[in-house]
Design an enzyme around this catalytic site. Structure first.
Site, PDB file in Angstrom:
ATOM      1  CG  ASP A 147       4.194  -4.764   7.262  1.00  0.00           C
ATOM      2  OD1 ASP A 147       3.531  -4.180   6.398  1.00  0.00           O
ATOM      3  OD2 ASP A 147       5.169  -5.507   7.017  1.00  0.00           O
TER       4      ASP A 147
ATOM      5  CD  GLU B 293      -0.175  -5.188   5.267  1.00  0.00           C
ATOM      6  OE1 GLU B 293      -0.054  -5.115   4.039  1.00  0.00           O
ATOM      7  OE2 GLU B 293       0.564  -5.893   5.974  1.00  0.00           O
TER       8      GLU B 293
END
Length: 648
Positions: free
Chosen positions: A380, A409
């Site tokens: 993330d 990401e």
């Protein structure tokens, strides 16, 4: 003193190379990779060259001959059979014997006397024999004697042009006359799933089949066979760790919570533990490992979300306060992206003086979950953490665990996304979500596949995420969902989606934002996992087509095709051996029928112009096509695309 005068060959233009060799290029195991290089020298002598290659676990270099490909470009290929890092070098030399063979052949065919040339040839060979031992010396001497003993020019020329002696003399070449490029380059070899994967994201806490019940790993385990039947081979789980209670977010990202609000899984850590713990309501570690085992039975990998950030009540905050930034008022700096505020998340301070302990602890989080059977990590927001950390951590982890993959990401600026890929991330989120027109899609695919970025940046196309509900699928509804699904799944060999909201076709956005209202990030849902939808039916078909057609197992083999309608995009893909050739045609307008002609680049696949038969793998319809230009008409409310296989 080095005899530099003999090193006449110039070597440049080596590929694949990333940032002059600072980072490895990427490939996958058991897939042929081609190395190309420019070799040239003064004059008109014949050249030779080779690539030296070895896995880092090996001590001996293996040699692969470079073959001339025209215009001073030379190529060699090899098939890596081990995961991890391969190293390669390139060398070149003047091939005096090949130059002699070429010259004497020309003179003989021209009817000239070749007596002196024959003597030059055996003198060359005798010079090689003088520095050679054993069987090679014996073979060279035998050839020399045969050449000297030839009774006429015809016999002599037959001996002189023998290819076996040319290969032997090349192998026994003078090492002092070989130009070895000074740099050693690297190639990172990943598992096949790095290049071909189909991701399905779900929230485990919404996996329960009964109302008002928190889902568990056991509930997810029960869903695995159905997800496998849908054609997915990666199940991506948002963070599974304890969720912070302090500053917990309410529904729709509200700053105030109501009793029972579960909070965001990305607010990691509470009194129940941190990144190496499991949220109690999801189940036990034993339950998680049972889920991993069940997935492997169906050839599915669990991808675990790694979010290196903490809720205010994460144990790290009390145990290692030096890992966070403290404000003058005694509070910890939480994450901000004005006007957004993330009071439930505290970022790590990667500039802390205790950075080595922080880095090692974060690496140990990855190693902990690898030990529990996880081989894929979706990271993330890696662009908001120290870039040097990722380069170090991923290299450390993959050195002992080369099977592990990392997905970045990072919806951020291009250079940062590229750097993360160079630093070791196996796959990357992309701008596909915001590329909609024919021009935008073609430009983006050209950038990804026809430039040097193909050697390090592996795209993973997502038409939606829990954070992203693009206006195109909001306005286009079911037909847009199907169209974007087909584009993602056929343009890129890696694609994923967030379900089951995607196959349900849910499209209600947060007012004024490109994200889902009543977001599952902040509340538990109950889904009817067996519910039928046309989107789901097409999804299953597309995933089956992907598995059955090797042409879709690569992103790099795309050939864009001309069309006479800007609402229609067409491209072709072929397997390496060209036994599987697909033509994909997509109507980019989810609202109306569009027709036009498409120019299929048959010449790219060695096809002669003429009639051929194609089968639409989506509908089952068959068509007779002729030559390059062919007519298509697509009603998006029926099916917005053709996936045509050329029947050979």
């Amino acid at each position: 003193m080095e005899r530099t005068a003999m090193k006449r060959v110039i070597i440049n233009g080596i590929s694949p190379v990333v940032d002059n060799g600072l980072y490895p290029a990427k490939t996958i195991v058991d897939q042929r990779i081609e190395v190309s290089v420019n070799l040239f020298a003064d004059g008109h002598d014949e050249l030779g060259g080779s690539m030296l290659i070895k896995h880092t676990s090996e001590k001996t270099w293996k040699e692969h001959s470079l073959e001339a490909a025209g215009n001073d470009c030379w190529k060699a290929s090899f098939i890596p059979t081990q995961l991890g890092i391969y190293q390669y070098r390139v060398q070149g030399w003047i091939d005096h014997f090949a130059t002699w063979q070429k010259g004497i052949t020309k003179k003989y065919k021209a009817g000239l006397d070749v007596k002196v040339e024959l003597e030059i040839g055996w003198q060359l060979a005798e010079g090689v024999a003088a520095r050679t031992k054993g069987k090679d010396k014996t073979a060279i001497t035998k050839w020399v004697n045969e050449l000297k003993g030839a009774t006429d020019d015809s016999e002599a020329m037959s001996i002189a042009t023998d290819t076996a002696i040319a290969s032997l003399l090349c192998r026994c070449r003078d090492k002092n006359a070989v130009t070895l490029h000074p740099d050693t380059f690297s190639i990172l070899v990943d598992p096949k799933r790095a290049e071909f994967s189909t991701w399905y994201e779900l929230f485990p806490r919404s996996a329960a089949t009964t109302a008002d019940t928190h889902g568990t790993f056991k509930d997810v385990k029960a869903l695995v066979p159905g997800i496998a039947n849908m054609g997915f081979d990666v199940i991506y789980l948002p963070p599974i760790h304890p969720i912070g209670e302090k500053n917990r977010k309410g529904k729709n990202n509200s700053l105030t919570t109501q009793p029972g609000d579960p909070g965001s899984p990305w607010a990691i850590g509470s009194k129940d533990g941190g990144h190496k713990s499991i949220h109690p309501e999801l189940g036990s570690l034993k339950d998680f490992k049972a889920l991993v085992d069940e997935c492997k039975k169906h050839n599915i990998e669990i991808a675990l979300d790694i979010a290196f950030q903490c809720a205010p009540d994460h144990p790290y905050v009390a145990l290692h306060p030096q890992w966070f930034k403290w404000r003058p008022d005694g509070t910890v700096q939480y994450a901000e992206n004005p006007p957004k505020k993330y009071e439930d998340i505290l970022p790590f301070n990667f500039e802390t003086e205790d950075w080595e302990a922080l880095w090692n602890e974060l690496k140990s989080v990855i190693e902990y979950w690898i030990d529990k059977g996880v081989n894929i990590f979706r990271v993330d927001n890696p662009h908001t953490k120290a870039l040097a950390f990722w380069e170090w951590m991923i290299a450390e982890v993959k050195r002992d665990n080369p099977q592990v993959l990392f997905l970045a990401e990072a919806f951020t600026r291009p250079r940062i996304m590229e750097h993360l890929a160079k630093s070791g991330f196996s796959q990357s989120y992309t701008y596909f979500t915001w590329r909609n027109t024919k021009e935008e899609l073609e430009q983006y695919m050209t950038e990804l596949t026809k430039t040097n970025s193909r050697h390090f940046f592996r795209p993973n196309f997502w038409p939606n995420t829990p954070d992203i509900l693009p206006p195109e699928i909001t306005a286009g509804g079911e037909t847009a969902h199907i169209m974007r699904l087909i584009l993602a799944a056929t343009l890129s060999s890696n694609y994923g989606l967030y379900g089951p909201v995607y196959e349900y076709g849910l499209t209600e956005p947060m007012p004024g934002k490109e994200e889902y209202i009543h977001n599952e990030k902040y509340e538990i849902k109950q889904w009817d996992w067996d519910r039928y939808s046309k989107i789901k039916e097409v999804m299953i078909r597309v995933n089956r087509i992907r598995k059955d057609n090797p042409a879709l197992h690569s992103t790099w083999n795309i050939e864009l095709a001309q069309t006479t309608n800007e609402n229609i995009i067409c491209y072709a893909k072929a397997s390496e051996d060209r036994s599987n050739i697909l033509i994909i045609v997509v109507n980019l307008d989810p609202h109306g029928t569009h027709a036009g002609t498409v120019k299929v680049p048959l010449y790219k696949f060695g096809f002669e112009h003429g009639s051929y038969r194609v089968t639409d793998l989506l509908s089952g319809d068959k068509y007779n096509w002729s030559s390059e230009w062919n007519f298509v008409s697509l009603n998006p409310h029926d099916l917005p695309a053709h996936i045509l296989r050329i029947e050979q």
